[in-house]
Design a protein around this motif. Sequence first.
Motif, PDB file in Angstrom:
ATOM      1  N   TRP A 141      -0.860  20.301  22.819  1.00 16.24           N
ATOM      2  CA  TRP A 141      -1.856  19.274  22.470  1.00 16.24           C
ATOM      3  C   TRP A 141      -3.232  19.901  22.334  1.00 16.24           C
ATOM      4  CZ3 TRP A 141      -6.361  17.497  24.607  1.00 16.24           C
ATOM      5  CH2 TRP A 141      -6.884  16.305  24.063  1.00 16.24           C
ATOM      6  N   LEU A 142      -3.623  20.751  23.272  1.00 14.37           N
ATOM      7  CA  LEU A 142      -4.920  21.420  23.189  1.00 14.37           C
ATOM      8  C   LEU A 142      -5.004  22.297  21.942  1.00 14.37           C
ATOM      9  CD1 LEU A 142      -5.864  22.653  26.776  1.00 14.37           C
ATOM     10  CD2 LEU A 142      -7.260  21.242  25.259  1.00 14.37           C
ATOM     11  N   ALA A 143      -3.936  23.041  21.675  1.00 15.96           N
ATOM     12  CA  ALA A 143      -3.918  23.899  20.490  1.00 15.96           C
ATOM     13  C   ALA A 143      -4.041  23.068  19.220  1.00 15.96           C
ATOM     14  CB  ALA A 143      -2.630  24.718  20.466  1.00 15.96           C
ATOM     15  N   ASP A 144      -3.349  21.927  19.182  1.00 16.01           N
ATOM     16  CA  ASP A 144      -3.382  21.043  18.021  1.00 16.01           C
ATOM     17  C   ASP A 144      -4.792  20.533  17.747  1.00 16.01           C
ATOM     18  OD1 ASP A 144      -1.445  18.747  16.431  1.00 16.01           O
ATOM     19  OD2 ASP A 144      -3.433  18.092  17.040  1.00 16.01           O
ATOM     20  N   THR A 145      -5.418  19.934  18.760  1.00 15.76           N
ATOM     21  CA  THR A 145      -6.717  19.301  18.535  1.00 15.76           C
ATOM     22  C   THR A 145      -7.808  20.320  18.227  1.00 15.76           C
ATOM     23  OG1 THR A 145      -7.114  19.277  20.920  1.00 15.76           O
ATOM     24  CG2 THR A 145      -6.174  17.297  19.955  1.00 15.76           C
ATOM     25  N   SER A 146      -7.802  21.453  18.910  1.00 19.24           N
ATOM     26  CA  SER A 146      -8.846  22.454  18.690  1.00 19.24           C
ATOM     27  C   SER A 146      -8.691  23.123  17.335  1.00 19.24           C
ATOM     28  CB  SER A 146      -8.809  23.498  19.811  1.00 19.24           C
ATOM     29  OG  SER A 146      -9.025  22.887  21.057  1.00 19.24           O
ATOM     30  N   THR A 147      -7.462  23.442  16.958  1.00 19.97           N
ATOM     31  CA  THR A 147      -7.225  24.049  15.644  1.00 19.97           C
ATOM     32  C   THR A 147      -7.576  23.075  14.534  1.00 19.97           C
ATOM     33  OG1 THR A 147      -5.416  25.337  16.618  1.00 19.97           O
ATOM     34  CG2 THR A 147      -5.525  25.263  14.225  1.00 19.97           C
ATOM     35  N   CYS A 148      -7.314  21.782  14.753  1.00 23.31           N
ATOM     36  CA  CYS A 148      -7.657  20.772  13.751  1.00 23.31           C
ATOM     37  C   CYS A 148      -9.166  20.708  13.539  1.00 23.31           C
ATOM     38  CB  CYS A 148      -7.121  19.411  14.191  1.00 23.31           C
ATOM     39  SG  CYS A 148      -7.155  18.162  12.894  1.00 23.31           S
ATOM     40  N   ASN A 149      -9.935  20.779  14.627  1.00 25.85           N
ATOM     41  CA  ASN A 149     -11.387  20.782  14.497  1.00 25.85           C
ATOM     42  C   ASN A 149     -11.885  22.035  13.781  1.00 25.85           C
ATOM     43  OD1 ASN A 149     -12.954  18.480  15.622  1.00 25.85           O
ATOM     44  ND2 ASN A 149     -11.654  18.836  17.388  1.00 25.85           N
ATOM     45  N   THR A 169      -0.998  25.011  10.500  1.00 27.63           N
ATOM     46  CA  THR A 169      -0.712  25.318  11.906  1.00 27.63           C
ATOM     47  C   THR A 169      -0.727  24.041  12.744  1.00 27.63           C
ATOM     48  OG1 THR A 169      -1.710  27.518  11.672  1.00 27.63           O
ATOM     49  CG2 THR A 169      -1.484  26.648  13.910  1.00 27.63           C
ATOM     50  N   VAL A 170      -1.717  23.186  12.489  1.00 31.71           N
ATOM     51  CA  VAL A 170      -1.828  21.933  13.232  1.00 31.71           C
ATOM     52  C   VAL A 170      -0.599  21.061  13.005  1.00 31.71           C
ATOM     53  CG1 VAL A 170      -3.161  19.808  13.505  1.00 31.71           C
ATOM     54  CG2 VAL A 170      -4.346  21.965  13.158  1.00 31.71           C
ATOM     55  N   LEU A 171      -0.140  20.987  11.763  1.00 28.31           N
ATOM     56  CA  LEU A 171       1.028  20.166  11.451  1.00 28.31           C
ATOM     57  C   LEU A 171       2.265  20.667  12.202  1.00 28.31           C
ATOM     58  CD1 LEU A 171       2.194  17.826   9.830  1.00 28.31           C
ATOM     59  CD2 LEU A 171       2.555  19.405   7.920  1.00 28.31           C
ATOM     60  N   ALA A 172       2.384  21.970  12.334  1.00 27.87           N
ATOM     61  CA  ALA A 172       3.522  22.525  13.077  1.00 27.87           C
ATOM     62  C   ALA A 172       3.466  22.102  14.545  1.00 27.87           C
ATOM     63  CB  ALA A 172       3.522  24.051  12.960  1.00 27.87           C
ATOM     64  N   TYR A 173       2.266  22.150  15.140  1.00 22.23           N
ATOM     65  CA  TYR A 173       2.118  21.680  16.519  1.00 22.23           C
ATOM     66  C   TYR A 173       2.459  20.192  16.622  1.00 22.23           C
ATOM     67  CZ  TYR A 173      -0.349  25.925  18.077  1.00 22.23           C
ATOM     68  OH  TYR A 173      -0.694  27.208  18.432  1.00 22.23           O
ATOM     69  N   ALA A 174       1.925  19.404  15.682  1.00 30.39           N
ATOM     70  CA  ALA A 174       2.126  17.951  15.731  1.00 30.39           C
ATOM     71  C   ALA A 174       3.603  17.589  15.610  1.00 30.39           C
ATOM     72  CB  ALA A 174       1.314  17.276  14.630  1.00 30.39           C
ATOM     73  N   GLU A 175       4.301  18.255  14.710  1.00 27.66           N
ATOM     74  CA  GLU A 175       5.726  17.959  14.539  1.00 27.66           C
ATOM     75  C   GLU A 175       6.527  18.408  15.754  1.00 27.66           C
ATOM     76  OE1 GLU A 175       6.391  19.796  10.713  1.00 27.66           O
ATOM     77  OE2 GLU A 175       6.281  17.830   9.717  1.00 27.66           O
ATOM     78  N   ARG A 181       1.332   9.593  15.009  1.00 27.39           N
ATOM     79  CA  ARG A 181      -0.114   9.583  14.773  1.00 27.39           C
ATOM     80  C   ARG A 181      -0.657  11.003  14.670  1.00 27.39           C
ATOM     81  NH1 ARG A 181      -5.099   9.292  17.575  1.00 27.39           N
ATOM     82  NH2 ARG A 181      -6.579   7.908  16.520  1.00 27.39           N
ATOM     83  N   MET A 182      -0.182  11.894  15.533  1.00 26.89           N
ATOM     84  CA  MET A 182      -0.636  13.283  15.499  1.00 26.89           C
ATOM     85  C   MET A 182      -0.188  13.983  14.222  1.00 26.89           C
ATOM     86  SD  MET A 182      -0.306  14.603  19.449  1.00 26.89           S
ATOM     87  CE  MET A 182      -1.272  16.079  19.115  1.00 26.89           C
ATOM     88  N   ILE A 183       0.963  13.586  13.671  1.00 25.63           N
ATOM     89  CA  ILE A 183       1.441  14.171  12.421  1.00 25.63           C
ATOM     90  C   ILE A 183       0.612  13.669  11.248  1.00 25.63           C
ATOM     91  CG2 ILE A 183       3.402  14.291  10.824  1.00 25.63           C
ATOM     92  CD1 ILE A 183       5.223  14.038  13.317  1.00 25.63           C
ATOM     93  N   SER A 184       0.250  12.390  11.281  1.00 20.86           N
ATOM     94  CA  SER A 184      -0.486  11.799  10.161  1.00 20.86           C
ATOM     95  C   SER A 184      -1.874  12.408   9.991  1.00 20.86           C
ATOM     96  CB  SER A 184      -0.594  10.277  10.374  1.00 20.86           C
ATOM     97  OG  SER A 184      -1.225   9.670   9.283  1.00 20.86           O
ATOM     98  N   LYS A 185      -2.537  12.743  11.095  1.00 25.06           N
ATOM     99  CA  LYS A 185      -3.916  13.239  11.006  1.00 25.06           C
ATOM    100  C   LYS A 185      -4.033  14.560  10.252  1.00 25.06           C
ATOM    101  CE  LYS A 185      -6.815  12.495  14.366  1.00 25.06           C
ATOM    102  NZ  LYS A 185      -7.447  12.440  15.703  1.00 25.06           N
ATOM    103  N   PRO A 186      -3.252  15.601  10.568  1.00 20.07           N
ATOM    104  CA  PRO A 186      -3.382  16.828   9.779  1.00 20.07           C
ATOM    105  C   PRO A 186      -2.956  16.651   8.325  1.00 20.07           C
ATOM    106  CG  PRO A 186      -1.530  17.010  11.301  1.00 20.07           C
ATOM    107  CD  PRO A 186      -2.306  15.791  11.693  1.00 20.07           C
ATOM    108  N   LEU A 187      -2.041  15.712   8.062  1.00 18.92           N
ATOM    109  CA  LEU A 187      -1.691  15.424   6.669  1.00 18.92           C
ATOM    110  C   LEU A 187      -2.911  14.911   5.914  1.00 18.92           C
ATOM    111  CD1 LEU A 187       1.775  13.664   7.153  1.00 18.92           C
ATOM    112  CD2 LEU A 187       1.379  15.957   6.231  1.00 18.92           C
ATOM    113  N   VAL A 217       2.866   3.326  13.089  1.00 18.88           N
ATOM    114  CA  VAL A 217       2.301   3.248  14.443  1.00 18.88           C
ATOM    115  C   VAL A 217       1.239   2.163  14.567  1.00 18.88           C
ATOM    116  CG1 VAL A 217       2.779   5.661  14.927  1.00 18.88           C
ATOM    117  CG2 VAL A 217       0.565   5.039  13.952  1.00 18.88           C
ATOM    118  N   GLY A 218       0.913   1.494  13.456  1.00 15.77           N
ATOM    119  CA  GLY A 218      -0.072   0.415  13.505  1.00 15.77           C
ATOM    120  C   GLY A 218      -1.482   0.890  13.746  1.00 15.77           C
ATOM    121  N   ASP A 219      -1.811   2.092  13.273  1.00 10.95           N
ATOM    122  CA  ASP A 219      -3.153   2.647  13.449  1.00 10.95           C
ATOM    123  C   ASP A 219      -4.012   2.238  12.254  1.00 10.95           C
ATOM    124  OD1 ASP A 219      -5.437   4.439  13.431  1.00 10.95           O
ATOM    125  OD2 ASP A 219      -4.387   5.608  14.951  1.00 10.95           O
ATOM    126  N   LEU A 220      -4.876   1.236  12.446  1.00 15.86           N
ATOM    127  CA  LEU A 220      -5.646   0.688  11.322  1.00 15.86           C
ATOM    128  C   LEU A 220      -6.660   1.674  10.744  1.00 15.86           C
ATOM    129  CD1 LEU A 220      -6.198  -2.996  12.523  1.00 15.86           C
ATOM    130  CD2 LEU A 220      -4.452  -2.094  10.981  1.00 15.86           C
TER     131      LEU A 220
END
Length: 378
Positions: A141-149, A169-175, A181-187, A217-220
């Motif tokens: 999770w830490l690797a995902d969010t920091s790499t995404c930023n 790289t982020v997508l690989a962590y998310a999957e 929700r974590m997968i949708s964001k890097p996409l 996921v109902g994320d508006l």
Amino acid sequence: MDDARSAEQVRPLLPAGPGSRVLVAERRRLVDHLVRQGRYHECRAALELAPPHADAAADRRMASSLRNCVGTADVHQGRFRQAHAWFSDALRIGRQQGDPREQARATAGMGAAKWPQGRTTEAVAHLVDVVEAAARLDDDWLADTSTCNLGAIHDRQGWHEEALEYFTTVLAYAEKIGRSRMISKPLCFAADAHLALGQYTEARNLLRRATALAREVGDLPLRAVSLSRLGAAEHGQGDPRAAVALHREALSALNEHTSTALEMEVRSRLGDTYAATGRRAGARQQFRIALSLARAVDHPGSTPWRRPGCGTAEQHRAIASGEVRGRHACLCRWCAGVRGEGRGRTSPGSASAAGPGSQQCGSTTRPSQCGRGTSAAP
């Protein structure tokens, strides 16, 4: 309501009108539900009640963890200075307790809070440290969010190909984590980079998947972002009718809790598409509404899109209200739209070229080199 399985189970049982207080004990955090609804102020209000009681918790991590949560809620609301204060306090407590994971989470939050304020060199240094710490802690999770930023910083600097490497790289962590929700964001982030490169087919394919996940996921807010960017991809592909329909669907996902910057982004893209199809009146209306959102114009995170000669917040409000007419000197995207100059100098899909949330690095080097001689990649 006790032992709620999900927000979907609770939502039909909630009172329709205001004035009722509902206590929900659920298996997952209530703040997750509030974030998915874009109700960040309620999320923060709920979290703010907890830190004074953290010392009574059996888990010693509670004091720093709660402060990290409040800081994250502030980031969602664009309250970056306040967020930084919460993360700094969480880091102090984490150091006192010798907890490397909470220290890393607080440092990641400080990086996320600093770069929208233009403190990109410091932000990159924080995020690089966290990526390295995440590898030691085996924390995806830490690797995902920091790499995404880090990818987002590269993208805003115009280094889109490098940003795409980060988002891969982020997508690989998310999957690996497996949360939709974590997968949708890097996409969405990767699609934005493809849009900036004019690669509309690639962006469209990513955004179709992101939109489906956000709906699942109902994320508006995430649904509005993905729909609006999908509209930009259709616009770039030469289908403005489909683009208008998608932008309107994105607007329908907004509510009174939506962040001002997101609404500005959606309305600006709709204005671009209207202008491209000759609907000048509709385009001006969307750009005027975007300009009228004065809080975003005043917001410190929105200042990087200003250019030399860009008007003040007061001038923008006057332009939006019609008090200033004719040709005026302001060069920002929205004033150009009000003047009837369409999307000005931005590509159909690029809100980052001049839109809200754009950030400028104080260094002339690439973001991965800001303050460091090493790459930010994990």
